[in-house]
Design a protein around this motif. Structure first.
Motif, short mmCIF file in Angstrom:
data_model
loop_
_atom_site.label_atom_id
_atom_site.label_comp_id
_atom_site.label_asym_id
_atom_site.label_seq_id
_atom_site.Cartn_x
_atom_site.Cartn_y
_atom_site.Cartn_z
N VAL A 42 15.06 63.42 20.74
CA VAL A 42 14.73 63.71 19.35
C VAL A 42 15.86 63.24 18.43
O VAL A 42 15.61 62.66 17.37
N GLU A 43 17.10 63.47 18.83
CA GLU A 43 18.24 63.03 18.02
C GLU A 43 18.26 61.51 17.89
O GLU A 43 18.49 60.97 16.82
N VAL A 44 18.03 60.79 18.99
CA VAL A 44 18.01 59.33 18.96
C VAL A 44 16.88 58.84 18.07
O VAL A 44 17.06 57.95 17.25
N SER A 45 15.70 59.44 18.21
CA SER A 45 14.55 59.05 17.41
C SER A 45 14.82 59.26 15.92
O SER A 45 14.51 58.42 15.11
N ALA A 46 15.43 60.38 15.58
CA ALA A 46 15.74 60.66 14.18
C ALA A 46 16.76 59.67 13.64
O ALA A 46 16.63 59.19 12.50
N SER A 47 17.75 59.32 14.44
CA SER A 47 18.76 58.37 13.96
C SER A 47 18.17 56.97 13.82
O SER A 47 18.49 56.25 12.87
N GLU A 48 17.27 56.58 14.73
CA GLU A 48 16.61 55.28 14.61
C GLU A 48 15.72 55.24 13.38
O GLU A 48 15.68 54.23 12.68
N ARG A 49 15.01 56.33 13.12
CA ARG A 49 14.15 56.38 11.94
C ARG A 49 14.99 56.30 10.66
O ARG A 49 14.65 55.58 9.72
N ALA A 50 16.12 56.99 10.65
CA ALA A 50 16.99 56.95 9.48
C ALA A 50 17.53 55.54 9.26
O ALA A 50 17.58 55.06 8.12
N ALA A 51 17.89 54.86 10.34
CA ALA A 51 18.39 53.48 10.21
C ALA A 51 17.29 52.56 9.69
O ALA A 51 17.54 51.70 8.84
N ALA A 52 16.07 52.74 10.17
CA ALA A 52 14.95 51.91 9.71
C ALA A 52 14.66 52.17 8.24
O ALA A 52 14.39 51.24 7.47
N GLU A 53 14.71 53.44 7.83
CA GLU A 53 14.47 53.77 6.42
C GLU A 53 15.56 53.18 5.53
O GLU A 53 15.27 52.67 4.44
N THR A 54 16.80 53.21 6.00
CA THR A 54 17.90 52.62 5.23
C THR A 54 17.71 51.12 5.09
O THR A 54 17.89 50.56 4.00
N ALA A 55 17.33 50.46 6.18
CA ALA A 55 17.11 49.01 6.13
C ALA A 55 15.95 48.66 5.20
O ALA A 55 16.02 47.69 4.45
N ALA A 56 14.89 49.46 5.24
CA ALA A 56 13.74 49.21 4.37
C ALA A 56 14.12 49.40 2.90
O ALA A 56 13.71 48.61 2.04
N ALA A 57 14.90 50.42 2.62
CA ALA A 57 15.33 50.65 1.24
C ALA A 57 16.21 49.50 0.75
O ALA A 57 16.08 49.04 -0.39
N GLN A 58 17.08 49.02 1.62
CA GLN A 58 17.95 47.90 1.25
C GLN A 58 17.12 46.64 1.01
O GLN A 58 17.36 45.91 0.05
N ALA A 59 16.13 46.39 1.85
CA ALA A 59 15.27 45.23 1.67
C ALA A 59 14.50 45.33 0.36
O ALA A 59 14.34 44.34 -0.35
N ALA A 60 14.05 46.53 0.03
CA ALA A 60 13.32 46.73 -1.23
C ALA A 60 14.23 46.46 -2.43
O ALA A 60 13.82 45.83 -3.41
N ARG A 61 15.49 46.93 -2.34
CA ARG A 61 16.44 46.66 -3.43
C ARG A 61 16.69 45.16 -3.57
O ARG A 61 16.76 44.63 -4.68
N GLN A 62 16.84 44.47 -2.43
CA GLN A 62 17.07 43.02 -2.48
C GLN A 62 15.87 42.31 -3.09
O GLN A 62 16.04 41.39 -3.89
N GLN A 63 14.67 42.75 -2.72
CA GLN A 63 13.47 42.10 -3.27
C GLN A 63 13.36 42.36 -4.76
O GLN A 63 13.01 41.47 -5.52
N GLU A 64 13.67 43.59 -5.21
CA GLU A 64 13.63 43.90 -6.64
C GLU A 64 14.63 43.03 -7.40
O GLU A 64 14.33 42.52 -8.48
N ALA A 65 15.84 42.87 -6.84
CA ALA A 65 16.85 42.04 -7.49
C ALA A 65 16.38 40.59 -7.56
O ALA A 65 16.56 39.92 -8.59
N ALA A 66 15.77 40.11 -6.49
CA ALA A 66 15.28 38.73 -6.47
C ALA A 66 14.15 38.55 -7.48
O ALA A 66 14.10 37.54 -8.19
N ASP A 67 13.24 39.53 -7.56
CA ASP A 67 12.15 39.45 -8.52
C ASP A 67 12.68 39.44 -9.95
O ASP A 67 12.21 38.69 -10.80
N ALA A 68 13.67 40.29 -10.21
CA ALA A 68 14.26 40.34 -11.55
C ALA A 68 14.94 39.02 -11.89
O ALA A 68 14.81 38.50 -13.01
N ALA A 69 15.67 38.45 -10.91
CA ALA A 69 16.35 37.17 -11.15
C ALA A 69 15.33 36.07 -11.41
O ALA A 69 15.51 35.23 -12.31
N ALA A 70 14.24 36.05 -10.65
CA ALA A 70 13.22 35.02 -10.84
C ALA A 70 12.52 35.20 -12.19
O ALA A 70 12.23 34.22 -12.88
#
Length: 159
Positions: A42-70
């Motif tokens: 359960v601890e491993v699963s929770a940490s993997e989910r947290a890492a995936a959520e962090t990566a998704a949030a970072q990708a969303a921020r990058q996409q928003e920045a790219a959209d704004a720049a374009a």
């Protein structure tokens, strides 16, 4: 009273004979080991989910920045920010921003439909989008009666 004694008591193994007690201890240890393994999973699963959520949030921020720049670049050039020719600029800006930050680039959205162009074939489209030809034909069986005859402007759904 220790943890194992509590588990034995709750499982109804307390106060039995010597032979039954050793069997109960074995069962108790197995149950405790299984509980520890489950807790670790359960601890491993929770940490993997947290890492995936962090990566998704970072990708969303990058996409928003790219959209704004374009959009800004399109506005500077007098183009409509929603125009089709602006999208490649947004993707290029996102890749450049990711390269500068040392992070992987944004994940491209999954294409679900393709407009047939002159010279396209079902097998060529399947190869281009990395899908199985049989699955592509089956997915479009209701709109493409003959997979050997597709026409420019037709919309094909990807499996």
């Amino acid at each position: 009273m220790g943890l194992l004694d509590n588990v034995k008591k709750n499982l109804g193994f307390g106060g039995k004979g010597a032979d039954e007690g050793s069997e109960a201890t074995s069962v108790d240890r197995t149950a405790v080991n299984q509980a520890a393994q489950d807790a670790a999973a359960v601890e491993v699963s929770a940490s993997e989910r947290a890492a995936a959520e962090t990566a998704a949030a970072q990708a969303a921020r990058q996409q928003e920045a790219a959209d704004a720049a374009a959009a800004q670049e399109a506005a500077n050039e007098g183009l409509d920010p929603e125009a089709p020719e602006v999208r490649p600029q947004a993707e290029e800006a996102a890749i450049e921003a990711a390269a500068g930050s040392g992070q992987p680039g944004p994940v491209a959205p999954r294409v679900t439909e393709v407009v047939v162009e002159q010279g396209d074939t079902m097998s060529g489209i399947a190869a281009q989008y990395g899908v199985d030809l049989g699955a592509l034909i089956a997915t479009n069986a209701d709109t493409v009666p003959n997979p050997d005859r597709i026409y420019p402007g037709q919309v094909l759904r990807l499996p």
